[in-house]
Design a protein around this motif. Structure first.
Motif, mmCIF file in Angstrom:
data_model
loop_
_atom_site.group_PDB
_atom_site.id
_atom_site.type_symbol
_atom_site.label_atom_id
_atom_site.label_comp_id
_atom_site.label_asym_id
_atom_site.label_seq_id
_atom_site.Cartn_x
_atom_site.Cartn_y
_atom_site.Cartn_z
ATOM 1 N N MET A 48 -20.198 -53.239 -112.507
ATOM 2 C CA MET A 48 -19.159 -52.254 -112.786
ATOM 3 C C MET A 48 -19.306 -51.035 -111.878
ATOM 4 O O MET A 48 -18.310 -50.448 -111.456
ATOM 5 N N SER A 49 -20.528 -50.657 -111.558
ATOM 6 C CA SER A 49 -20.747 -49.527 -110.654
ATOM 7 C C SER A 49 -20.256 -49.868 -109.252
ATOM 8 O O SER A 49 -19.670 -49.027 -108.569
ATOM 9 N N LYS A 50 -20.504 -51.095 -108.803
ATOM 10 C CA LYS A 50 -20.047 -51.505 -107.478
ATOM 11 C C LYS A 50 -18.531 -51.538 -107.394
ATOM 12 O O LYS A 50 -17.950 -51.254 -106.358
ATOM 13 N N GLU A 51 -17.878 -51.895 -108.486
ATOM 14 C CA GLU A 51 -16.419 -52.000 -108.509
ATOM 15 C C GLU A 51 -15.755 -50.694 -108.954
ATOM 16 O O GLU A 51 -14.554 -50.668 -109.221
ATOM 17 N N ASN A 52 -16.532 -49.626 -109.069
ATOM 18 C CA ASN A 52 -16.017 -48.296 -109.427
ATOM 19 C C ASN A 52 -15.297 -48.287 -110.770
ATOM 20 O O ASN A 52 -14.275 -47.649 -110.931
ATOM 21 N N GLN A 53 -15.822 -49.006 -111.740
ATOM 22 C CA GLN A 53 -15.183 -49.067 -113.044
ATOM 23 C C GLN A 53 -15.811 -48.133 -114.063
ATOM 24 O O GLN A 53 -15.321 -48.028 -115.169
ATOM 25 N N ILE A 54 -16.897 -47.467 -113.722
ATOM 26 C CA ILE A 54 -17.510 -46.549 -114.678
ATOM 27 C C ILE A 54 -17.734 -45.199 -114.024
ATOM 28 O O ILE A 54 -17.889 -45.091 -112.819
ATOM 29 N N GLY A 55 -17.746 -44.188 -114.842
ATOM 30 C CA GLY A 55 -18.063 -42.862 -114.360
ATOM 31 C C GLY A 55 -16.877 -42.142 -113.751
ATOM 32 O O GLY A 55 -15.851 -42.724 -113.420
ATOM 33 N N ASP A 56 -17.044 -40.848 -113.627
ATOM 34 C CA ASP A 56 -16.031 -40.017 -112.985
ATOM 35 C C ASP A 56 -16.319 -39.991 -111.500
ATOM 36 O O ASP A 56 -17.322 -39.446 -111.063
ATOM 37 N N ARG A 57 -15.468 -40.586 -110.727
ATOM 38 C CA ARG A 57 -15.606 -40.587 -109.270
ATOM 39 C C ARG A 57 -14.392 -39.896 -108.681
ATOM 40 O O ARG A 57 -13.281 -39.994 -109.203
ATOM 41 N N TYR A 58 -14.622 -39.200 -107.596
ATOM 42 C CA TYR A 58 -13.544 -38.490 -106.921
ATOM 43 C C TYR A 58 -13.054 -39.296 -105.730
ATOM 44 O O TYR A 58 -13.845 -39.851 -104.981
ATOM 45 N N LYS A 59 -11.745 -39.342 -105.588
ATOM 46 C CA LYS A 59 -11.108 -40.012 -104.461
ATOM 47 C C LYS A 59 -10.091 -39.060 -103.853
ATOM 48 O O LYS A 59 -9.613 -38.147 -104.520
ATOM 49 N N ILE A 60 -9.781 -39.304 -102.613
ATOM 50 C CA ILE A 60 -8.760 -38.516 -101.929
ATOM 51 C C ILE A 60 -7.524 -39.393 -101.797
ATOM 52 O O ILE A 60 -7.621 -40.520 -101.314
ATOM 53 N N GLN A 61 -6.390 -38.888 -102.244
ATOM 54 C CA GLN A 61 -5.144 -39.639 -102.127
ATOM 55 C C GLN A 61 -4.432 -39.200 -100.862
ATOM 56 O O GLN A 61 -4.136 -38.033 -100.669
ATOM 57 N N LEU A 62 -4.173 -40.177 -99.980
ATOM 58 C CA LEU A 62 -3.502 -39.886 -98.719
ATOM 59 C C LEU A 62 -1.994 -40.056 -98.800
ATOM 60 O O LEU A 62 -1.244 -39.337 -98.157
ATOM 61 N N PHE A 63 -1.558 -41.047 -99.587
ATOM 62 C CA PHE A 63 -0.155 -41.433 -99.532
ATOM 63 C C PHE A 63 0.241 -42.130 -100.819
ATOM 64 O O PHE A 63 -0.585 -42.782 -101.474
ATOM 65 N N TYR A 64 1.509 -41.998 -101.191
ATOM 66 C CA TYR A 64 2.103 -42.882 -102.187
ATOM 67 C C TYR A 64 3.529 -43.170 -101.766
ATOM 68 O O TYR A 64 4.223 -42.323 -101.231
ATOM 69 N N GLY A 65 3.925 -44.404 -101.947
ATOM 70 C CA GLY A 65 5.269 -44.819 -101.531
ATOM 71 C C GLY A 65 5.335 -46.333 -101.460
ATOM 72 O O GLY A 65 4.645 -47.034 -102.194
ATOM 73 N N ASP A 66 6.162 -46.841 -100.541
ATOM 74 C CA ASP A 66 6.330 -48.297 -100.460
ATOM 75 C C ASP A 66 5.175 -48.943 -99.690
ATOM 76 O O ASP A 66 4.376 -48.277 -99.036
#
Length: 129
Positions: A48-66
């Motif tokens: 679960m740690s390898k797949e980022n399914q637990i804990g509060d992790r920060y990500k940067i969002q670059l884009f949303y759209g099609d």
């Protein structure tokens, strides 16, 4: 051969008894019994740690759209930076996320470098899972 006085014999007996009991107390065995579920739980937590399914992790969002534009942003990003990036589908849009930072400070440092090429990048609040 010299015979000890009774007081000295009693003191010698106490000292000998003390050393005997303290040395025999150190030779005990310890048995630890572990539930058989613990190794399996540790394995699941590692996955679960390898797949980022637990804990509060920060990500940067670059884009949303099609999807097509998300793919272009992903390709442009991976040609310039080394942080791992993913394209995630959240109905009805595709989002490009960067990194898996443990704390906000790491994410902010990366964001400073990324904002030069992607001015719309930001750090969304992490989701609790």
């Amino acid at each position: 051969m010299r015979i000890l006085a009774p007081k000295k014999m009693i003191i010698a007996a106490f000292v000998a008894t003390f050393f005997y009991t303290s040395s025999s107390a150190q030779t005990g065995n310890i048995n630890i019994y572990q539930d058989e579920k613990i190794p399996k739980l540790l394995e699941i937590k590692t996955e679960m740690s390898k797949e980022n399914q637990i804990g509060d992790r920060y990500k940067i969002q670059l884009f949303y759209g099609d999807n097509n534009e998300a793919s272009e942003v992903y390709k442009e990003y991976t040609s310039q930076f080394e942080y791992p990036a993913i394209i995630d589908y959240e109905t009805p849009n595709y989002k490009v996320y960067v990194g898996n930072f443990r704390n906000r400070l790491e994410a902010d440092r990366a964001l400073l470098a990324i904002k030069e090429a992607f001015p719309g990048a930001f750090i969304p609040k992490p989701k609790r899972k």
